[in-house]
Design an enzyme around this catalytic site. Structure first.
Site, PDB file in Angstrom:
ATOM      1  N   GLU B  54      31.031  16.940  48.115  1.00 35.94           N
ATOM      2  CA  GLU B  54      31.101  17.422  49.488  1.00 35.94           C
ATOM      3  C   GLU B  54      30.147  18.601  49.598  1.00 35.94           C
ATOM      4  O   GLU B  54      30.212  19.540  48.809  1.00 35.94           O
ATOM      5  CB  GLU B  54      32.544  17.850  49.795  1.00 35.94           C
ATOM      6  N   ASP B  65      37.512  28.787  57.277  1.00 36.76           N
ATOM      7  CA  ASP B  65      37.251  29.170  55.893  1.00 36.76           C
ATOM      8  C   ASP B  65      37.719  30.570  55.558  1.00 36.76           C
ATOM      9  O   ASP B  65      37.626  31.484  56.361  1.00 36.76           O
ATOM     10  CB  ASP B  65      35.749  29.063  55.598  1.00 36.76           C
ATOM     11  N   TYR B 179      41.691  13.645  54.705  1.00 39.78           N
ATOM     12  CA  TYR B 179      41.685  14.952  54.057  1.00 39.78           C
ATOM     13  C   TYR B 179      42.967  15.673  54.472  1.00 39.78           C
ATOM     14  O   TYR B 179      43.129  16.058  55.624  1.00 39.78           O
ATOM     15  CB  TYR B 179      40.449  15.735  54.514  1.00 39.78           C
TER      16      TYR B 179
END
Lengths: 401, 270
Positions: B54, B65, B179
């Site tokens: 990835e 993040d 995911y």
């Protein structure tokens, strides 16, 4: 135009919910809670009670005789949001949202702040209801706005410095969203403007539209008719949206949003998102945006910390595209002229944000027939900016003192 | 052009099932600290045992993040990395590596590049899948459709907060794998993953046969082994980025990174 946003939170192509999956269910729950609250007479009465007894509403719509005479043969009215408790329109929204947070059983509220006005308004209502409160603020802004940092701490809030990115409002917003993603179970995120993912732009607009609703009644009483022009400054755009919204269907009323042109559009150092930006996604919604061709967000610049934001509310983007509202920009210099003229003619020191709206008036009035009625939103008072203006004045060797 | 990235990802999971192994997906930020490193590192990761690579596209405002990836993003941006340069770099990476590659990018860089132009160019350099963390189901229809037309897998996210209705709707459109975010929060290594992760993955399983990859917070081999009991693959990103960031730019600890990846993969076998 009043029926928007649609079910997915869109105003035309703008708005929506561009957020991590973790936040989708909380946003859907928030929307449902808000829609229920809005229909609940108990909630509405409670909000009304605090707006009257705590905030001090309704705020006056003041006929600015000397300012009108100075600028020409027009009739200028000032919507005095600077007279609200905490000194700005921000509390109309934080009060509504904190009541919603309580209703949803949340024990902690968080917020982002740039100049500190929204942070102070959030810390204030959190103190009033005894909720834990964390405010995210860029390190750069904390230096520029020391007094507001102290005010928030006095009110019992925990001010958390943000050291990432450009260390300003946009980064504080990122950090607040990260906190929310992490603590979403017990934490309520009070967004300060008509930005962010759905339902925030709609909800903040609704809470702020008390401004426009009052103006509608007050101007009818004073003039027996609707105004020709509504003028308000636009950063994220909450005071402007609150003023405009109750007039969207009245085609005779011209809506003008004034953005910050900073040091001048040509210098690249500005915050004129609607005038100069492009379509894009930031902080959860599609709107106009200051970003480069690679999609990286470009920092905004303005003498007014509250307008210093590279995004803008999606409904403003829509009103611009539909041609319903007009967006102009004035430089730091013109805003300072607005700041001084209002102080000198009316004895009112406006916030530098609101001074942008005042600064645009000479240009607007110049082309108008006589007896036009103009309502300008004085979104906040200028005490917080006196220091900045004093420094700038000294630097420019101006002979005001 | 039709690339069939989805099929290549399916093949990886089929092979893993046959070998009774769990998959390892390693994340690195493109251009951290410069693109040359990414071009060298990606094939090394594959060699060390990564089943899917990835690659992150740096963004100025990465709101999903944590501090580690934020810092990596800032390093890459300081070096002038753009989405276009990342795509160009992919060509070099592809010449040395066969495992599937998925790009992880926030939506605004794609949007400014042009959605269809981006997908065409990604296809051209044989990108197999896409992860867009700020594009939930409701906003992704156009991108999903366009990606699917080109054979690129659009890999959706599910979170512990996802309702059964959302899980079912996501399972319907998922390509490649799903995911699954282990914790409510942002990316970044954590000492402990919540016990509820097992329950969450169990719930997702009831709605889909698609492979499930778990990410966010996996910090080392032991954790990888633990979460892999309930998943088909494990995503490790911040822990790798942490090792990489400890070196100085002239002498990057690539050997340490590959050793770490080897240990991760070993924990997922047998």
């Amino acid at each position: 135009m009043n029926g928007l946003p649609d079910e997915q939170g869109h105003f035309g192509v703008f708005g929506g919910r561009y957020v991590p999956e973790t936040l989708m269910t909380p946003l859907l729950e928030l929307e449902e809670a808000y829609r229920e609250a809005k229909r609940d007479p108990v909630f509405c009465r409670e909000l009304q009670y605090y707006l009257t007894q705590y905030v001090g509403r309704p705020t006056p719509l003041y006929f600015a005789r000397r300012l009108s005479e100075r600028l020409g043969e027009v009739r200028i009215y000032l919507k005095r949001e600077d007279l609200n408790h905490t000194g700005a329109h921000k509390i109309n929204n934080t009060l509504g949202q904190v009541l919603l947070a309580l209703r949803m059983g949340k024990s902690r509220v968080i917020a982002e702040t740039g100049a500190g006005q929204h942070g102070v308004a959030t810390a204030t209502v959190a103190a009033m209801f005894g909720l834990q409160c964390d405010i995210y603020m860029g390190e750069e802004d904390m230096k520029r706005q020391e007094i507001n940092v102290f005010r928030m701490r006095l009110l019992g809030a925990n001010v958390r410095p943000v050291a990432c990115g450009s260390r300003t409002l946009k980064d504080a917003t990122n950090e607040a969203i990260r906190d929310w993603v992490t603590n979403v179970k017990h934490t309520y995120y009070i967004i300060g403007s008509v930005v962010g993912p759905h339902p925030y732009p709609m909800m903040v607009r609704d809470f702020q539209s008390v401004i426009g609703k009052e103006v509608r009644e007050q101007i009818q009483d004073a003039e027996g008719r609707l105004p020709h022009y509504l003028v308000a400054c636009v950063g994220g755009g909450s005071n402007a949206m609150g003023l405009f919204y109750p007039f969207l269907e009245d085609d005779s009323v011209n809506l003008i949003g004034v953005e910050a042109a900073g040091q001048g559009i040509d210098t690249g150092k500005h915050a004129a998102t609607l005038s100069e930006g492009r379509y894009g996604v930031l902080h959860g919604s599609m709107s106009y945006l200051l970003c480069d061709e690679h999609g990286q967000i470009v920092p905004a610049h303005s003498v007014s910390a509250g307008l210093d934001y590279p995004g803008v509310g999606p409904e403003h983007a829509y009103l611009k595209e539909e041609g319903r509202a007009t967006y102009v920009s004035v430089t730091d210099q013109t805003a300072l002229e607005g700041f001084h003229i209002l102080a000198e003619t009316e004895g009112i020191i406006p916030a530098l944000e609101s001074a942008h709206a005042v600064g645009y008036l000479p240009a607007l009035v110049a082309g108008l027939p006589r007896d036009r009625i103009i309502v300008v939103c004085i979104s906040g008072r200028g005490d917080k900016d006196v220091h900045t203006v004093s420094n700038l004045t000294r630097m420019a060797n101006h002979n005001v003192f | 052009m039709f690339s069939n990235g989805e099929k290549r990802i399916d093949e990886v999971f089929a092979r893993l099932r046959n070998r009774r192994e769990k998959g390892l997906i390693t994340y690195i930020m493109a251009g951290d600290p410069e693109l040359g490193t990414t071009e060298r590192l990606a094939p090394l990761l594959a060699e060390a045992g990564a089943d899917i690579i990835e690659i992150g596209v740096p963004f100025s405002d990465p709101l999903a993040d944590g501090p580690v990836i934020q810092a990596a993003s800032e390093r890459a941006l300081r070096n002038g990395v753009t989405i276009g340069k990342v795509l160009a770099s992919m060509q070099t990476i592809r010449a040395h590596m066969q495992v599937p590659v998925i790009l992880m990018t926030y939506y605004n860089p794609i949007y400014q590049y042009g959605i269809e132009r981006f997908l065409d160019d990604a296809n051209e350099v044989e990108v197999d899948g896409l992860l867009v963390p700020d594009l939930p189901l409701e906003e992704s229809e156009f991108l999903r459709q366009q990606a699917s037309n080109r054979g690129l897998a659009f890999i959706p996210f599910l979170a512990p907060t996802s309702s059964p209705t959302r899980i079912a709707a996501t399972a319907m459109v998922a390509q490649g794998f799903i995911y699954c975010i282990s914790v409510t929060g942002v990316t970044g290594p954590r000492d402990h993953l919540p016990i509820s992760t097992a329950g969450f993955l169990g719930t997702v399983r009831r709605y889909t046969n698609k492979p499930l990859a778990v990410g966010f917070g996996v910090s080392g081999p032991e954790q990888a082994r633990m979460v892999s009991a309930y998943a088909d693959a494990v995503v490790v990103g911040s822990a790798i980025t942490n090792i990489l960031s400890r070196g100085n730019p002239s002498k990057l600890p690539l050997a340490q990174v590959t050793t770490f990846v080897r240990m991760l993969k070993e924990a997922l076998m047998a």
